[in-house]
Design an enzyme around this catalytic site. Structure first.
Site, short mmCIF file in Angstrom:
data_model
loop_
_atom_site.label_atom_id
_atom_site.label_comp_id
_atom_site.label_asym_id
_atom_site.label_seq_id
_atom_site.Cartn_x
_atom_site.Cartn_y
_atom_site.Cartn_z
N HIS A 230 40.68 45.81 53.88
CA HIS A 230 40.07 45.84 52.55
C HIS A 230 39.28 44.57 52.24
CE1 HIS A 230 39.38 46.97 48.44
NE2 HIS A 230 39.96 45.87 47.99
N HIS B 35 36.19 45.47 48.99
CA HIS B 35 36.67 44.47 48.04
C HIS B 35 35.56 43.90 47.17
CE1 HIS B 35 39.83 42.15 46.35
NE2 HIS B 35 39.51 40.99 46.89
N VAL B 36 34.51 43.37 47.78
CA VAL B 36 33.35 42.86 47.04
C VAL B 36 32.41 44.03 46.79
CG1 VAL B 36 31.42 41.24 47.07
CG2 VAL B 36 33.58 40.63 48.19
N HIS B 37 31.98 44.20 45.54
CA HIS B 37 31.15 45.34 45.18
C HIS B 37 29.69 45.04 45.50
CE1 HIS B 37 34.49 46.63 42.17
NE2 HIS B 37 34.81 46.82 43.43
N HIS C 97 35.83 36.39 45.13
CA HIS C 97 36.90 36.59 46.12
C HIS C 97 36.81 35.65 47.32
CE1 HIS C 97 37.69 40.14 43.78
NE2 HIS C 97 36.58 40.73 44.15
#
Length: 232
Positions: A86, A125-127, A96
């Protein structure tokens, strides 16, 4: 051709209690933290799925399991080796960056990925979207894994960049458009990667981080060479 579609991602564990509860009840496996890591073979590729939220330090269940999995891969049978988890190990975005699970993965997992010639490492995880050049310990190296963030599949794609100028190891990054990835395995030495863009945030959907204008004509598609055959 054998295609692998990445809309990140059916059963990659994420930090959502309801998802873990569903996965645990539907797919009970003998692993810690809700059967959060597993492996499977699909065509000429071995896929290893890890849990960013399980212990990954040397000596832990997940780390020991991963080492065993990597040692068992027969590249004459499955010449391609992919890892999914993820949280990204390489991250060109502001969000993050200092979370413990990312730092532990880079410290303890990256050496395994390098020594076992993992081809690509997929994360979310990072958009946003990002693909690196082949990289080893922050240095561009043709024999290193390629790291891909495909975190722009639905919610606002608006993660701010860590800095205006991308790191040397970044091939392409984008924080304005939605999309998913398609990997076509052509043969044992070459594959073709394509990032399929599907739209972008409307102004009223910008969210608290704001909205970035998409770059007209930006795309990411190209051949990937199997690094296993470049090993020295």
């Amino acid at each position: 051709f054998l295609s692998l579609y990445l809309i990140f991602f059916a059963y990659v564990p994420q930090y959502h209690k309801l998802q873990f509860r569903f996965i645990y009840r539907q797919y009970p496996l003998p692993y810690d933290f809700g059967n959060a890591y597993y492996a499977f073979t699909y065509g000429p590729a071995r896929h290893i799925v890890l849990s960013s939220y399980s212990n990954m330090d040397p000596g832990s269940k997940q780390y020991t399991w991963l080492v065993d999995q990597l040692n068992e891969v027969d590249r004459s049978v499955t010449p391609w080796l992919f890892v999914s988890l993820h949280c990204p190990i390489y991250n060109s975005f502001r969000l993050h960056r200092r979370e413990p699970q990312l730092l532990h993965a880079k410290r303890f997992l990256e050496p395994l990925f390098v020594s076992h010639h993992v081809n690509m490492v997929f994360a979310g995880h990072v958009h946003a979207y990002m693909r690196t050049k082949p990289v080893i310990y922050d240095e561009v190296n043709d024999a290193g894994p390629i790291y891909v963030i495909v975190g722009n599949g639905g919610r606002q794609a608006n993660a701010p960049y860590h800095r205006d100028e991308a790191e040397e190891w970044v091939l392409l990054r984008d924080h304005a458009e939605f999309g998913y990835g398609v990997l076509d395995i052509i043969n044992s030495t070459h594959a073709f990667w394509e990032w399929e863009q599907t739209g972008f945030n409307a102004p009223e959907e910008a969210g608290k981080l704001g909205r970035y204008e998409p770059i007209e004509g930006q795309s990411d598609r190209g051949y990937v060479q199997n690094q296993f055959f470049l090993k020295k």
